[in-house]
Every structure is written in structure tokens, then in C-alpha cells.
Scaffold this motif. Structure first.
Motif, mmCIF file in Angstrom:
data_model
loop_
_atom_site.group_PDB
_atom_site.id
_atom_site.type_symbol
_atom_site.label_atom_id
_atom_site.label_comp_id
_atom_site.label_asym_id
_atom_site.label_seq_id
_atom_site.Cartn_x
_atom_site.Cartn_y
_atom_site.Cartn_z
ATOM 1 N N ARG A 230 0.714 -1.222 0.271
ATOM 2 C CA ARG A 230 -0.027 -0.029 -0.127
ATOM 3 C C ARG A 230 0.742 1.228 0.649
ATOM 4 O O ARG A 230 0.697 2.001 -0.437
ATOM 5 N N LYS A 233 2.327 2.079 -3.056
ATOM 6 C CA LYS A 233 1.127 2.458 -4.614
ATOM 7 C C LYS A 233 0.923 4.001 -4.199
ATOM 8 O O LYS A 233 0.412 4.730 -4.886
ATOM 9 N N ARG A 236 3.797 5.721 -5.636
ATOM 10 C CA ARG A 236 3.149 6.271 -7.031
ATOM 11 C C ARG A 236 2.580 7.123 -7.294
ATOM 12 O O ARG A 236 3.012 8.165 -7.918
ATOM 13 N N ASP A 237 1.317 6.778 -6.720
ATOM 14 C CA ASP A 237 0.564 8.298 -6.842
ATOM 15 C C ASP A 237 0.397 9.897 -6.179
ATOM 16 O O ASP A 237 0.595 10.154 -7.307
ATOM 17 N N GLU A 365 -6.060 -1.877 -14.316
ATOM 18 C CA GLU A 365 -5.575 -2.067 -13.066
ATOM 19 C C GLU A 365 -6.051 -3.589 -12.354
ATOM 20 O O GLU A 365 -5.463 -3.211 -10.898
ATOM 21 N N LEU B 91 -5.917 4.969 -5.311
ATOM 22 C CA LEU B 91 -6.383 3.562 -4.206
ATOM 23 C C LEU B 91 -7.693 4.114 -4.197
ATOM 24 O O LEU B 91 -8.086 5.319 -4.254
ATOM 25 N N ILE B 99 -3.572 4.604 4.841
ATOM 26 C CA ILE B 99 -1.877 5.030 5.041
ATOM 27 C C ILE B 99 -2.434 5.880 5.622
ATOM 28 O O ILE B 99 -1.240 6.603 5.776
#
Lengths: 384, 234
Positions: A230, A233, A236-237, A365, B91, B99
Motif C-alpha cells: 500500500r 502504491k 507511485r500516486d 489495473e 487507491l 495509509i
């Protein structure tokens, strides 16, 4: 309730994997090298090598957003590490024709001396893991300076690294270790993998690479679904937002890079054992692009996409389109000028069509489990 | 209590903050208003550890924050809602919230706080499995606030939460800020929407080209002539 559903799907996935492995083992027994369908086994072997390479590249490029093009270099390190440490001593001098071999140790040989036949298998396994560790170590080393770079610059730096590695492995001065620009052979390879239980002989030529790839991919999937995944990711975002959440950028990038390279090394070792040779000149940057193409075709950020992409790629280029070379394909006989080489044109056109119609790759995805879930929803009609 | 003392910060040769003094008492809503480029965002980014200070000090309950790594500052209980929301677009809403609790290890507590955030923003619960990138601007702002709350902050710093949102949505966001404050979270709010910010705040500071030029209670500044001219457009 959600938890229960999760549990159910993971049991289902495990069952599917076991059935798949059993089928592969069964195919390994019934299809002999003389059989026309033997190409299926070749595709399964090479496909599993590329599937692992693509999934590990996807971990870095797709999930962490680090655009790296050094994959062939790490696979090369893995292939050579595996090969060097599994050449039996009797064959060593024949392999190192022009050099005095520096490494005179073979894991399968040494361990079979201690543990009997089982030692050979353990030795191969250790060599595969060592191949991964070696690639991961180099990744860590190169990652220290290079991971500060962003996007295109990172790609250039890693591409350069892969080329340097290839040149160094072919360097004559390193001949006693790498055999210079000559190839390495006669090491433990899949064509020799067999299991003898009394009278029954089990052929494992396809089963072993498929098994190694399956286990490795499961480990990567577990990592992607963990808190680490997580965090990857999130990086990445949006790097800045991720940093503001307390995610240590340097640490996570390095983790993703080394894990990805570890499995690149493992897939390199698998490639050596499938092809029966290891030669540095095979690990060109074109190989990295091929793997990148599989990742993109499957869908960046989808593990099942990478696996599907790899198998389709290998099957199409090695098997389905082979008919074009001999002039007859799907019952159509092509004129002579199309022969030998036209296959690649057709293949490229197919790739362009796929990219045009699946803008985000075959899977986008999503994962296979997502697709099945939405199917079920539609069929059952109950949303939650 | 957060105390900023004589803080100097430079950004690539430009002196963004020139000796700022500021206090954020516990349990209050404090706002910092100012024009573009006054140094408001730099201020927040320095407190949260994203930007290094040149000199000065930032004390939180007596502890020096300058030089502390970001994760330690978060663990002290200071969270930030960054400018422009910056949610993780690929996400899901739920993953974004998780997160936010990245540095925490108590699973039960995290689960409880997810429910708390869903209670504050029922809209997020409806969108729980949606990718954050598919949310509207207002919903993304809610998610950014919810994500910051997931670290269980004692002090929440918000950088222009009203940016690019419709007036009605902005009103909703400010209602939520008051609600969060009522539940015991101190809020440091940066705004260009001076009217809304001053009405909400207990204490207000005006920042101009890196220096504090005015300070007082929100109500006081609302009636200040200079403020009216410069920020309220009267």
C-alpha cells in the motif's frame, strides 16, 4: 462478512493454483519431446520465466512507479550466479576451455554427497536463491545513488547499469569466473530434472520452473497486498503526500527495488536452467523491452495482467505464429515472399491492435479476482 | 501548544519566512491568512518537517520540532492536510484512510478510527471501494481530512481546504472543521478565503511577505479596516 469473503477467495485461489500445478505435472508426463504438442511445454517453461520477470518488473514499474530498465542486467547476474554454482566438477574444465576456472564448487554436487539424491534438489534451490540474493545485492549497491533520480532519468541510469554489467561479464579478465564471452553450459538444467521413485520416473522439466515461478509470484502478491504494498502504491500516486503520511521514501523505494531485482535474478536463473545455456550477450536491453511490453500488454499495475501478457506473448511468438514461417497458417497458404520474417510483422501488428483496443492493457489495473467478483455481482444481482 | 519563534526559511534563494512568531494554543482553531506567496504554505511545510528551516525554533509542548524527521513529528501528533488535497488517486477510499494510519500498529484502534471518520463523513463510507480519483473535489477534500485524522492527531494543520470548491461545499468543510475541533483536535488553518476563516477561528494571524503584520481574535480582525480592504473586498 467481508473478511469471510476474503478468506473464501484466497482458499479458492490456492485450490486453483494446486490444480494448475497438478495439470502441469501431468502434462509433463504424457507429452514426449517427439509429440507435436511439445510446444505447449516449451511455452509453459519459457512463459513461467517471463511471467516472473514481468511480475517482478511490475512490482517496481507498476506498483511503486519507479521506471527502471535494468531488468536484463539483474537477470544476467542471476543466470550467471546460478550457472557457475551448479556446474559439476567433472564438466568444469570442458566449459572453461580457455580459462582456469576460479570457482570449483557446485551446490547440487556438494549436497548430493551429503544428503544423497535429495541433495541435488536442495542444491539447485540454494543456487536459485543465491542467484536472487546476488541480483538483490547489486540492486542495493546501484540503488544507493540511482534511486534519488526520478522517472526518465532513473530509466536511463538503470539501462546504463544493465549494459555495463553485460560488458563486465564478457570481459576476458574475468574469464576464470564468467568464462569471458563464451557461454556457460552443462550446469543443472530442467531437461535433466527427474524424480525416481522405485520404478516410476517422474519428468519434472516443466513442473520445476512453473513451481518456482508460482511460489515467487505468490510471495510478490502477498507483498503487494501488505502495508508495504500500500505504501508503494501511495508513493507511485503522490510522493509528497506519501512523505507527509510518514512513509520513508528512500527506504520503501529501496525495498521495492531490491525485491524486484531479487526475483529478476531468480527468473534469470530459471532462464538459464530452461535454455541450458547462459551467455551474457543474450541479456540485451531488448530483453528488458520485451518484458516491459508484456507488462504493458497485460496492464501496468496488475499482477495477473503481467502473467497473462507473458504467456500470450511467448505462446504467440514461439508457437502460434510459427506456421507463418513454413507458409501455412490457419489453413491459409501464404505466398513465398512472406516467408521467414513475416511472422514478426504479423506479431507487431497484433500488438498494435491490442494496444489500440485495450488502452490500459488487457487487465487494466484489475486482477482476475476483481473480474470474477464483478461477474458474480452481475449474476447474483445482490450488490453487497 | 505549538510555539513558533523567530522562524526563518529560505527557498532557493528567496526568503519565504523572515522571523515569524506565532502561537497555537491547545483546543483552539487558529487561522493564518495572507495573499499568494506570503509564505503560508512554507510555514506549514516547515512545521511538518517537509522543508528545512534556516534558523528559529518550532516548539511543540516544549519539544523542538526543527530537525526532527517527518515520521517523528507525525508521532508527536501533528498531521497535515496538504494543499490541493493530494489524495492517492489510484487507491480506494479505504486504502487512503489506511495509509493515513501508516505509522500506527494498533489494528483495533485503526478500525475504530475508520468508523469514526465514516461517521464524520458518511459520504466516504458510501464510496469506500471507489478509487479516490473518481471522487468529486469536495469528497476528495473530505478524504484528505479523514486521512489526516487517521493518524489520531492532536494538532491538525490544513492548507487551503476551500481551494477550488463551491461555496456550499466550503461551508460543509468548515462545519466539519468546527466539529473536529469540538472533539478535541487543535486546528491550524491556512486560508485565502479570509471571511470564512476569520468567522471560524478563535485566533488569527495575518502573514505578509514572510512576516506577521497583524494578529488578534477572529472577530477582531473581521472588523479591522485594513483587513476589510485587503482581504474581504469591502
Amino acid at each position: 462478512m467481508k473478511q469471510e469473503y476474503r478468506k473464501k477467495t484466497s482458499w479458492g485461489a490456492l485450490l486453483a493454483v494446486l490444480v494448475f500445478l497438478a495439470v502441469v505435472l501431468w502434462l509433463d508426463q504424457i507429452i514426449k519431446p517427439t509429440n507435436k504438442m511439445y510446444m505447449l511445454l516449451t511455452v509453459l517453461q519459457k512463459g513461467s520465466v517471463y511471467a516472473l520477470a514481468a511480475v517482478s518488473m511490475n512490482l517496481l514499474n507498476g506498483y511503486t512507479g519507479l521506471f527502471s530498465l535494468g531488468h536484463a542486467g539483474f537477470m544476467l547476474i542471476g543466470a550467471y550466479t546460478y550457472a557457475i554454482f551448479t556446474i559439476p566438477s567433472s564438466a568444469r574444465d570442458a566449459v572453461y576451455q580457455y580459462f582456469d576456472a576460479a570457482v570449483r564448487f557446485s551446490f547440487p554436487e556438494a549436497l548430493s554427497g551429503v544428503m544423497g539424491p535429495a541433495g541435488t534438489a536442495v542444491g539447485v534451490l540454494i543456487a536459485v536463491i543465491l542467484a536472487g540474493l546476488m541480483a538483490a545485492f547489486f540492486a542495493w549497491l546501484i540503488g544507493l545513488p540511482v534511486l534519488r533520480l526520478k522517472s526518465d532519468y532513473l530509466a536511463i541510469a538503470t539501462l546504463g547499469f544493465a549494459e555495463i554489467i553485460r560488458a563486465i561479464f564478457q570481459w576476458q579478465k574475468l574469464g576464470p569466473i564468467t568464462n569471458g564471452s563464451n557461454l556457460l553450459k552443462n550446469f543443472a538444467r530442467t531437461s535433466k530434472f527427474k524424480l525416481e521413485l522405485g520404478d516410476t520416473k517422474l519428468v519434472l522439466s516443466t513442473f520445476v520452473p512453473v513451481l518456482i515461478a508460482t511460489i515467487s509470484i505468490i510471495i510478490i502478491v502477498k507483498l503487494v497486498n501488505s502495508t508495504y504494498g500500500r505504501a508503494f502504491k501511495a508513493i507511485r500516486d503522490d510522493e509528497i503526500a506519501a512523505e507527509a503520511m510518514g512513509i520513508n521514501l528512500a527506504k520503501h523505494k529501496m525495498l521495492s527495488f531490491t525485491v524486484s531485482s531479487f526475483f529478476a535474478g531468480v527468473s534469470g536463473a530459471m532462464m538459464a536452467m530452461v535454455l541450458s545455456i547462459a551467455q551474457a550477450s543474450n541479456f540485451k536491453s531488448a530483453m528488458t523491452y520485451e518484458i516491459l511490453l508484456m507488462v504493458v500488454l497485460g496492464g501496468i499495475g496488475s499482477t495477473s495482467g503481467s502473467v497473462i501478457g507473458s504467456f500470450l506473448f511467448v505462446a504467440a511468438s514461439e508457437w502460434w505464429l510459427r506456421g507463418l514461417d513454413s507458409g501455412s497458417f490457419l489453413g491459409i497458404s501464404a505466398p513465398g515472399i512472406f516467408r521467414n520474417g513475416f511472422r514478426l510483422v504479423v506479431f507487431s501488428i497484433i500488438i498494435m491492435i491490442v494496444v489500440l483496443f485495450f488502452r490500459k492493457g488487457i487487465m487494466g489495473e484489475r486482477e482476475i479476482s476483481d473480474v470474477l467478483r464483478s461477474r458474480k455481482k452481475k449474476a447474483g444481482g445482490t450488490a453487497k | 501548544m505549538l510555539e513558533v519563534k523567530d522562524l526563518h526559511v529560505s527557498y532557493g534563494g528567496i526568503r519565504a519566512l523572515r522571523g515569524v512568531n506565532l502561537e497555537v494554543p491547545d483546543g483552539k482553531i487558529v487561522t493564518l491568512i495572507g495573499a499568494n506567496g506570503a509564505g503560508k504554505s512554507t510555514m506549514l511545510r516547515t512545521i511538518s518537517g517537509l522543508v528545512k528551516a534556516e534558523s528559529g525554533s518550532v516548539l511543540y509542548n516544549g519539544k523542538e520540532l526543527i530537525g526532527m524527521p517527518i515520521n517523528k513529528i507525525l508521532e508527536e501528533g501533528i498531521a497535515m492536510v496538504p494543499e490541493g488535497r493530494r489524495v492517492f488517486t489510484n487507491l480506494t477510499v479505504l486504502e487512503n484512510l489506511k495509509i493515513g494510519a501508516y505509522l500506527r500498529n494498533d489494528k483495533a484502534g485503526i478500525q475504530k478510527d475508520i468508523e469514526w471518520v465514516y461517521e464524520l463523513f458518511p459520504r466516504l463510507q458510501e464510496r469506500s471501494w471507489q478509487m479516490a480519483g473518481t471522487l468529486s473535489g469536495g469528497e476528495q477534500q473530505m478524504l484528505a481530512v479523514g486521512r489526516a485524522l487517521m493518524s489520531r492527531p492532536k494538532l491538525m494543520m490544513m492548507d487551503e481546504p476551500s481551494l477550488g470548491l463551491a461555496p456550499l461545499v466550503v461551508k460543509g468543510i468548515f462545519d466539519i472543521i468546527r466539529e473536529i475541533n469540538r472533539q478535541g483536535v487543535t486546528v491550524l488553518l491556512i486560508e485565502q478565503n479570509a471571511n470564512m476563516a476569520l468567522k471560524t477561528a478563535d485566533l488569527a494571524y495575518v502573514l505578509e511577505t514572510g512576516e506577521i503584520t497583524l494578529q488578534g481574535s477572529g472577530a477582531e480582525l473581521l472588523t479591522n479596516e485594513a483587513i476589510k480592504k485587503a482581504y474581504l473586498g469591502e
